[in-house]
Design a protein around this motif. Structure first.
Motif, PDB file in Angstrom:
ATOM      1  N   TYR A  31      50.372  51.118  52.718  1.00 30.51           N
ATOM      2  CA  TYR A  31      49.407  50.078  53.078  1.00 30.51           C
ATOM      3  C   TYR A  31      48.372  49.889  51.964  1.00 30.51           C
ATOM      4  N   VAL A  32      48.046  50.980  51.268  1.00 31.82           N
ATOM      5  CA  VAL A  32      47.179  50.853  50.091  1.00 31.82           C
ATOM      6  C   VAL A  32      47.871  49.980  49.044  1.00 31.82           C
ATOM      7  N   GLY A  33      49.157  50.255  48.803  1.00 26.57           N
ATOM      8  CA  GLY A  33      49.917  49.451  47.846  1.00 26.57           C
ATOM      9  C   GLY A  33      50.002  47.993  48.248  1.00 26.57           C
ATOM     10  N   GLY A  34      50.247  47.744  49.531  1.00 20.47           N
ATOM     11  CA  GLY A  34      50.289  46.370  50.024  1.00 20.47           C
ATOM     12  C   GLY A  34      48.960  45.665  49.855  1.00 20.47           C
ATOM     13  N   GLY A  35      47.870  46.385  50.126  1.00 16.37           N
ATOM     14  CA  GLY A  35      46.542  45.808  49.955  1.00 16.37           C
ATOM     15  C   GLY A  35      46.260  45.457  48.506  1.00 16.37           C
ATOM     16  N   LEU A  36      46.718  46.305  47.582  1.00 17.00           N
ATOM     17  CA  LEU A  36      46.501  46.037  46.162  1.00 17.00           C
ATOM     18  C   LEU A  36      47.305  44.828  45.686  1.00 17.00           C
ATOM     19  N   ILE A  37      48.501  44.648  46.228  1.00 23.90           N
ATOM     20  CA  ILE A  37      49.297  43.457  45.887  1.00 23.90           C
ATOM     21  C   ILE A  37      48.579  42.195  46.355  1.00 23.90           C
ATOM     22  N   LEU A  38      48.042  42.227  47.577  1.00 17.72           N
ATOM     23  CA  LEU A  38      47.294  41.076  48.087  1.00 17.72           C
ATOM     24  C   LEU A  38      46.025  40.838  47.273  1.00 17.72           C
ATOM     25  N   THR A  39      45.414  41.919  46.798  1.00 18.48           N
ATOM     26  CA  THR A  39      44.238  41.782  45.939  1.00 18.48           C
ATOM     27  C   THR A  39      44.598  41.061  44.647  1.00 18.48           C
ATOM     28  N   ALA A  40      45.750  41.399  44.087  1.00 23.48           N
ATOM     29  CA  ALA A  40      46.217  40.716  42.875  1.00 23.48           C
ATOM     30  C   ALA A  40      46.440  39.232  43.143  1.00 23.48           C
TER      31      ALA A  40
END
Length: 242
Positions: A31-40
């Motif tokens: 979920y951290v990784g998913g959040g970072l993708i959305l941040t990008a």
């Protein structure tokens, strides 16, 4: 870490609990990784606004900051209560808004000679390497050492927040932070949030059960984003501003 109040609560819980969620970190990382993708994605959208309609960026930036602050507390509360169906879209929206508000800093980095896209990639890679090392260190800390580090980082973050607020007010009145001071502030920020990453890996398995991965993911996400910001600020300060 999410905020100093939650940080204190986490330390208090860690004092009285053994590992309550040995797998919560592993459960939270996707979920951290998913959040970072959305941040990008949010950052890409913000850069598009800056380039095509720069006069629109500042009012939307301010609106995004306000909404982001509200969403943080709402999403955190919902995640703490275990309502995953509602927490996930709130956290996704929060990640997008975080990216949008980051786009101004990223735009400056892209314009700064010696930073550019390579500097942004370096900051992201530096965060990743820090988290890998922090997981190894934080997971193996003794109770005494972990709590001592947590208290030290907590006090440092409180003092650092005061400095950042003063710097923000100074900028509002048209002031420019001297380069040497910007380097110092950014360097201290990198050091503190690297320490916060270690603390996360010590505190979170002692504060959350395995099924409470969303609030744990939010805490790690915030640490990662703040570390990224200060690494990038440091690179910009070291290479000068256009």
């Amino acid at each position: 870490m999410s905020n100093t109040s939650n940080f204190r609560d986490a330390i208090r819980q860690a004092k009285t609990q053994a590992l309550t969620g040995p797998n919560v970190i592993a459960n939270a990382l996707p979920y951290v990784g998913g959040g970072l993708i959305l941040t990008a994605v949010g950052s890409y959208g913000g850069l598009g606004v800056i380039r095509t309609n720069p006069s629109l960026f500042m009012p939307t930036f301010i609106a995004a900051i306000v909404l982001e602050l509200v969403l943080f507390f709402v999403a955190q509360n919902v995640a703490e209560k275990g309502n995953k169906a509602l927490a996930l879209p709130l956290l996704a929206t929060y990640s997008l808004l975080s990216g949008y508000t980051l786009s101004g800093l990223i735009f400056v980095a892209l314009k700064t000679q010696g930073v550019g896209i390579n500097g942004i990639a370096f900051a992201a890679l530096g965060c990743g390497i820090t988290f890998i090392a922090a997981r190894q260190i934080g997971s193996n800390l003794s109770e005494q050492d972990g709590l001592a580090l947590a208290k030290t980082v907590q006090l440092g973050l409180i003092a650092f927040l005061v400095v950042i607020l003063c710097q923000f007010v100074f900028h509002l009145f048209g002031g420019q932070t001297p380069t040497f001071l910007e380097i110092a502030i950014s360097g201290i920020g990198v050091f503190l949030f690297a320490g916060a990453a270690v603390v996360d890996f010590f505190i979170l398995p002692r504060s959350y059960r395995d099924d409470q991965y969303l609030p744990a993911a939010l805490s790690m996400y915030l640490t990662y984003i703040n570390l990224f910001i200060f690494i990038l600020r440091l690179l910009i300060a070291l290479n000068g501003r256009d």
